[in-house]
Scaffold this motif. Structure first.
Motif, PDB file in Angstrom:
ATOM      1  N   ALA A 142       1.155   1.528   2.771  1.00 10.95           N
ATOM      2  CA  ALA A 142       1.537   0.190   2.625  1.00 10.95           C
ATOM      3  C   ALA A 142       1.671  -0.527   3.646  1.00 10.95           C
ATOM      4  CB  ALA A 142       2.872   0.330   2.043  1.00 10.95           C
ATOM      5  N   ASP A 143       1.673  -0.093   4.979  1.00 15.64           N
ATOM      6  CA  ASP A 143       1.462  -0.643   5.951  1.00 15.64           C
ATOM      7  C   ASP A 143       0.443  -2.003   6.149  1.00 15.64           C
ATOM      8  OD1 ASP A 143       1.552  -1.761   8.835  1.00 15.64           O
ATOM      9  OD2 ASP A 143       1.767   0.429   9.568  1.00 15.64           O
ATOM     10  N   PRO A 144       1.053  -3.074   6.439  1.00 15.37           N
ATOM     11  CA  PRO A 144      -0.149  -4.017   6.434  1.00 15.37           C
ATOM     12  C   PRO A 144      -1.373  -4.003   7.358  1.00 15.37           C
ATOM     13  CG  PRO A 144       2.093  -4.964   6.555  1.00 15.37           C
ATOM     14  CD  PRO A 144       2.321  -3.574   6.574  1.00 15.37           C
ATOM     15  N   SER A 145      -1.081  -3.093   8.240  1.00 10.54           N
ATOM     16  CA  SER A 145      -1.995  -2.896   9.139  1.00 10.54           C
ATOM     17  C   SER A 145      -3.380  -1.721   8.584  1.00 10.54           C
ATOM     18  CB  SER A 145      -1.732  -2.190  10.650  1.00 10.54           C
ATOM     19  OG  SER A 145      -1.040  -0.897  10.256  1.00 10.54           O
ATOM     20  N   LYS A 146      -3.026  -1.273   7.379  1.00  8.73           N
ATOM     21  CA  LYS A 146      -3.804  -0.280   6.905  1.00  8.73           C
ATOM     22  C   LYS A 146      -4.305  -1.106   5.666  1.00  8.73           C
ATOM     23  CE  LYS A 146      -1.325   3.458   8.924  1.00  8.73           C
ATOM     24  NZ  LYS A 146      -0.789   4.857   8.666  1.00  8.73           N
ATOM     25  N   GLY A 147      -5.009  -2.236   5.807  1.00 10.18           N
ATOM     26  CA  GLY A 147      -6.087  -2.462   4.673  1.00 10.18           C
ATOM     27  C   GLY A 147      -5.380  -3.754   3.808  1.00 10.18           C
ATOM     28  N   GLU A 148      -6.097  -4.364   2.982  1.00 11.83           N
ATOM     29  CA  GLU A 148      -5.672  -5.392   1.950  1.00 11.83           C
ATOM     30  C   GLU A 148      -6.731  -5.560   0.850  1.00 11.83           C
ATOM     31  OE1 GLU A 148      -6.047  -8.743   4.677  1.00 11.83           O
ATOM     32  OE2 GLU A 148      -8.075  -8.863   4.512  1.00 11.83           O
TER      33      GLU A 148
END
Length: 339
Positions: A207-213
């Motif tokens: 869920a970390d925003p740095s791990k995809g979208e």
């Protein structure tokens, strides 16, 4: 506006025995700005054909500084009169503007659910046309009866983008999204009716925003799948129940050979036809550096299943003839849990 799907009666007829009608490559290029991205497919009940809503990036605005070209965007619309062989530009979604704080605002990443005789869209919204990534972002809810004219319902998720909505096995709904500005807790919400949402107990995998979208969730081959953009290809996650997720690897991380398919696949949208036919629609940047980098074309590839995880050979030639979705792969259907 382009013609409607007048020959919809021919939609979905398979190719003759032994024949293959390959998917067009690219699948679609936006004729206004040449920056189609973030596509979602939805069956138009009235026209009886597939429509596609997408982020209409202003890729040909070469004079604009910074990332202003990815802002000030509309939601583009195209439809196919011949079951996927060609796509006709239909214009932009109408009625999205609901604030008067700026002469122009930004709309991204549509997610569309057809349920209860009404289309529900969850669209990412940025106020104004900023030159940087610092603009305020929210996920908005709209409804429509025709996929062209939309009514604003509410701001559902403040400070977030890239909504994905799927029905739970108990009939409720779950939304996964990228929580960028931390205006609320978590990255998953749940709803009984698609209108009122509350935080879910479970989080998105990674869920970390740095791990995809750009997550997309779908049910196929007896499993729930999440595919999302990791900026190095598409991450694949598998779940038996939409609660526990297992990372299964990365697909579309290697360049393809088809026209316009020479870079990684990004921001996927799944289209499940039946238990044997499922596809990913994704966008591809057309160069490594600006200004050609700004141009993004939509491609489609067929999904496979090796008994354990999803596979996807973007160079494989396959018969691409879209048909009306089967009931068990529509939002009206409650998915069956894997046993």
């Amino acid at each position: 506006m382009a013609a409607t799907c007048a020959n919809a009666a021919d939609q979905g007829k398979p190719s003759a025995a032994g024949a293959i009608r390959p998917a067009p490559a690219p699948l679609y290029r936006d004729p206004v700005h040449d920056g189609a991205a973030d596509a979602t497919m939805v069956w138009n009940r009235a026209e009886k054909c597939w429509w596609m809503l997408y982020t209409n990036r202003r890729a040909n605005a070469d004079h604009e500084k910074g990332v202003k070209w990815v802002h000030g965007t509309d939601i583009g619309i195209a439809s196919t009169p011949d079951a996927g062989a060609t796509w006709k530009y239909r214009g932009i979604a109408r009625g999205l503007e609901f604030e008067t704080n700026a002469p122009r605002n930004t709309f991204w990443a549509p997610e569309v659910v057809d349920f209860g005789g009404r289309y529900h869209a969850f669209i990412s919204y940025v106020r104004g046309v900023p030159e940087t990534w610092k603009g305020t972002r929210d996920i908005l809810h709209y409804t429509s009866t025709n996929l062209m004219d939309w009514k604003f319902e509410s701001i559902v998720v403040p400070g977030s983008i890239d909504a994905c909505v799927h029905r739970l096995p108990d009939g409720r709904w779950r939304m996964w999204f990228k929580n960028e500005q931390k205006k609320i807790r978590g990255s998953v919400l749940e709803s009984d009716d698609l209108y009122a949402w509350k935080p879910a107990a479970k989080e998105m995998p990674d869920a970390d925003p740095s791990k995809g979208e750009g997550p997309d969730v779908f049910f196929w081959k007896g499993w729930f799948w999440m595919v999302k953009d990791l900026w190095r290809g598409l991450g694949v996650y598998r779940s038996p129940d939409l609660d526990a997720w297992k990372f299964m690897g990365v697909i579309l991380d290697q360049p393809g050979k088809r026209p316009g398919d020479h870079r990684i696949g990004q921001h996927p949208g799944a289209l499940v036809q039946d238990n044997d036919h499922a596809y990913l629609v994704y966008f591809v940047h057309q160069a490594e550096k600006e200004p050609a980098y700004r141009r993004t074309w939509l491609q489609v590839a067929k999904l496979g299943f090796d008994g354990n995880t999803l596979t996807c050979d973007r160079d494989e030639e396959f018969d691409f003839v879209l048909k009306q979705p089967e009931p068990e792969f529509t939002p009206e259907h409650v998915p069956v849990l894997k046993k």
